[in-house]
Write an enzyme that holds these catalytic residues in place. Structure first.
Site, mmCIF file in Angstrom:
data_model
loop_
_atom_site.group_PDB
_atom_site.id
_atom_site.type_symbol
_atom_site.label_atom_id
_atom_site.label_comp_id
_atom_site.label_asym_id
_atom_site.label_seq_id
_atom_site.Cartn_x
_atom_site.Cartn_y
_atom_site.Cartn_z
ATOM 1 N N GLU A 433 47.631 59.487 15.327
ATOM 2 C CA GLU A 433 46.286 59.726 14.823
ATOM 3 C C GLU A 433 45.334 58.677 15.391
ATOM 4 O O GLU A 433 45.555 57.479 15.263
ATOM 5 C CB GLU A 433 46.316 59.636 13.296
ATOM 6 C CG GLU A 433 44.953 59.575 12.662
ATOM 7 C CD GLU A 433 45.029 59.155 11.197
ATOM 8 O OE1 GLU A 433 46.148 58.980 10.661
ATOM 9 O OE2 GLU A 433 43.957 58.991 10.580
ATOM 10 N N ASP A 508 46.866 56.400 4.649
ATOM 11 C CA ASP A 508 45.741 56.595 3.734
ATOM 12 C C ASP A 508 45.467 58.093 3.580
ATOM 13 O O ASP A 508 46.220 58.926 4.085
ATOM 14 C CB ASP A 508 44.491 55.854 4.246
ATOM 15 C CG ASP A 508 44.064 56.357 5.622
ATOM 16 O OD1 ASP A 508 44.627 57.368 6.093
ATOM 17 O OD2 ASP A 508 43.172 55.734 6.229
#
Ligand code: 0RA
Length: 643
Positions: A433, A508
């Site tokens: 990511e 997260d």
């Protein structure tokens, strides 16, 4: 003793002379056992048990037996006891031996002289107890009929003496008891596996409601009891026990005609997989056949008709693929002369059965849904969701195809840092990511076998992204080209460019979001990748603990507490919580998350991927209220996640 042996020998000789034809049959069974029981391996061995049980089940199906006991003895013999009518004991008019002896020595004697309605025939089933007798080094049959107890013993199919009376019982005590020891010169193994027996007996109890089946393992001193009051309805419930079901109770249909009996039970759950099992005369038809086809066609016609009437279906018809998502169904038919087809004889061939099942199921369900309109609406809603997903995927694929942008043989994306090895079994792809973490990963990796593909998180993280959009996004296209296996029906596992595909996202909410999307993508478009265990999730550490000159990493809160507990002075220790992968330098990323000797990676199971898919629908779908509900329910966890 002398005397008895003499009698036995005389009888056998006389017998040989008289009914040479009969012995011919059993000799053939001993010469070519596989022709009768499939094989002489463990499967063939267990076939013997089921053959004897089948005969008792026939009695139960004809309505004369409600209890069957199977015993695994200490000497590895098997006893099957039933309370049916008992094998006939009268002399056979032509063969001049008892009915019992005919049943046990003549091939396929069963159907010849009995009045059984649904006798199994064809395939490997229903070959008759004579086959078991031929393949047993010892067999004893006890019949209780007319208040008399009869018995006869055999060795390798040959009677040791004619059927004899050995005692009296009350006239209402009737039944058959067969004990046999398989011939160890024929079978590769003569050790029974109780689990194989138990599974089959359990299935038989579900298929024959009201029948009590007991299994006693005298070797272990254990016993098992199988009984189902509602039969296949109970089986459908059992298969759904961990699922959220759509209907209050399974829908059940039963039709009992002359020489044809049909039972159907079905229930929907909120999941995506389906379980459709069909049986013919208690035999599982693994490859389906005409009864299953009739059932599927009935459902397809019914839901299309109802959906049109309710104006829920516009132009695109729904297919059985749409209907089967979340469907658990059992179809059990009994007929007189089933034709079993295919290599394994597990496919029903009788053509007349298709239209019979079709009509009964369609009419029966129409009546049911007339009375349960809410059930119909719930099911149709689910079917239409499945249809939508299917059409969206098809459309997306078409667009992508038309543009020619999914040419897998084409050039690999520029953002991919590929590895040098070409051996997929040794290579790994890290899907990372964000560009910055991607940069670190590219530096950190072992370029021999590790490839890195950074994904721009933001693009994927758009709200309400649907799969059609996702598929046309550059990021997803890069992913498909990189993996190389194609998608959907065109997926080819042999074209996989890496055998470990590792999703590496931040710990997260955004990271979780992207991970959910990726899992959903893999679940929908590259299911075999998940099923065959090629998909993993990287587990980056949550904490870095610096103590004096030493640095350690903790992957969970528990581990942090543990590590701190081992320190002399935990308060001087410096604890850093990692929020994103970008906070780690390449060296740290390698040590903690990418080095195969030190990292932790978690293999994704199909259940997890399915869950992600459900979650995705909930979070991204156009229906607002379930999303709201979910967010309220999970708000606390989400806060905890996003420290
Ligand atoms: C032939 C005819 C009848 C019963 C049976 C066979 C029979 C066979 C087995 C094998 C195991 N258990 C069994 N129970 C019954 C019907 C006899 C009658 O009409 O009374």
């Amino acid at each position: 003793m002398e005397d008895k042996e003499k009698t036995t020998k005389d009888y056998t000789e006389e017998y040989n002379a008289k009914s040479i034809k009969v012995l011919d049959g059993l000799e053939h069974v001993r010469k070519r056992p596989s022709m009768y029981i499939g094989s002489t391996s463990s499967a063939g061995l267990h076939h013997l048990v089921f053959e004897v049980v089948d005969n008792s089940i026939d009695e139960a199906m004809a309505g004369f037996c409600n209890e069957i006991t199977v015993i695994l003895r200490k000497n590895s013999s098997i006893t099957v006891i039933d309370n049916g009518r008992g094998i006939p004991v009268d002399e056979h008019p032509q063969l001049h031996v008892s009915g019992v002896e005919v049943a046990l020595t003549k091939l396929n004697a069963g159907g010849k002289f009995d009045a059984k309605v649904y006798h199994v025939s064809g395939g490997l089933h229903g070959v008759g107890v004579s086959v078991v007798n031929a393949l047993s080094k010892y067999l004893k049959v006890i019949v209780k009929r007319n208040g008399i107890v009869y018995e006869q013993e055999y060795e390798r199919g040959k009677p040791l003496y004619p059927l004899r009376e050995v005692g009296n019982v009350l006239p209402n005590e009737i039944g058959t008891e067969i004990t046999f020891i398989p011939d160890d010169t024929i079978f590769e193994t003569v050790e029974f596996d109780e689990n194989i027996i138990k599974e089959k007996l359990k299935e038989l109890a579900y298929l024959n409601k009201g029948l009590r089946i007991h299994f006693l393992n005298e070797k272990k001193g254990t016993e098992e009891h199988y009984y189902s009051e509602k039969g296949i309805v109970d089986l459908v419930k059992e298969l759904n026990k961990d699922e959220q079901t759509l209907l209050e109770e399974p829908v059940y249909l039963e039709v009992d005609e002359d020489h044809f009996h049909l039972e159907v039970a079905l229930q929907y759950n909120a999941g995506f997989s389906s379980e459709i099992m069909s049986f013919v005369n208690n035999i599982k038809t693994v490859d389906g056949g005409t009864h299953e086809t009739g059932f599927k066609q009935a459902l397809t016609k019914l839901f299309n008709d109802e959906g049109m009437q309710l104006k829920l279906i516009k132009d695109e018809a729904i297919t059985f693929d749409d209907i089967k998502e979340g469907l658990v169904a059992i179809i059990s038919v009994r007929l007189v002369e089933p034709q079993f087809e295919g290599q394994t004889k597990t496919k029903l061939g009788n053509t007349e059965v298709r239209s019979k099942v079709y009509n009964i199921v369609k009419n029966g369900l129409t009546l049911y849904f007339d009375k349960h309109i809410e059930d119909l609406q719930k099911i149709l809603k689910k079917i239409l969701l499945a249809q939508n997903a299917r059409l969206a995927a098809k459309k997306a694929k078409e667009i992508v195809r038309r543009k020619g942008e999914l040419d897998f043989s084409g050039r690999l994306p520029g953002k991919l840092a590929d590895c040098s090895s070409n051996d997929p079994s040794k290579t790994e792809l890290y899907i990372v990511e964000g560009e910055s973490a991607g940069g670190s990963a590219k530096q950190a990796r072992d370029r021999k076998f590790q490839a890195v593909l950074p994904l721009r998180g933001k693009i994927l993280n758009v709200e309400k992204v649907n799969m059609a959009h996702a598929l046309s996004s550059q990021e997803i296209k890069n992913l498909i080209t990189t993996i190389g296996s194609g998608i959907g029906e065109d997926f080819k596992v042999e074209n996989l460019r890496y055998h470990k595909i590792i999703i590496m996202t931040d710990a997260d909410v955004d990271g979780a979001h992207i991970r959910t999307l990726l899992l959903t993508f893999f679940f929908r478009y590259m299911k075999p990748l998940v099923e065959d265990g090629y998909l993993y999730i990287a587990q980056p550490p949550l904490y870095r603990i610096k103590y004096e000159k030493e640095i350690r990493y903790a992957y969970s809160d528990e581990e942090l507490t543990h590590i701190l507990g081992t320190l002399k002075d935990p308060d001087k220790a410096e604890v850093q919580r990692y929020k994103g992968l970008g906070e780690m330098d390449p060296q740290q990323l390698w040590e903690t998350t990418m080095d195969p000797t030190r990292r932790i990676i978690k293999r994704v199971t199909i259940q997890e991927a399915e869950l992600a898919n459900k979650l995705f629908e909930l979070l991204m779908g156009s229906d607002v209220s379930p999303r709201k509900e979910f967010i309220m329910q999970h708000a606390k966890e989400v806060v905890n996640l996003d420290i």
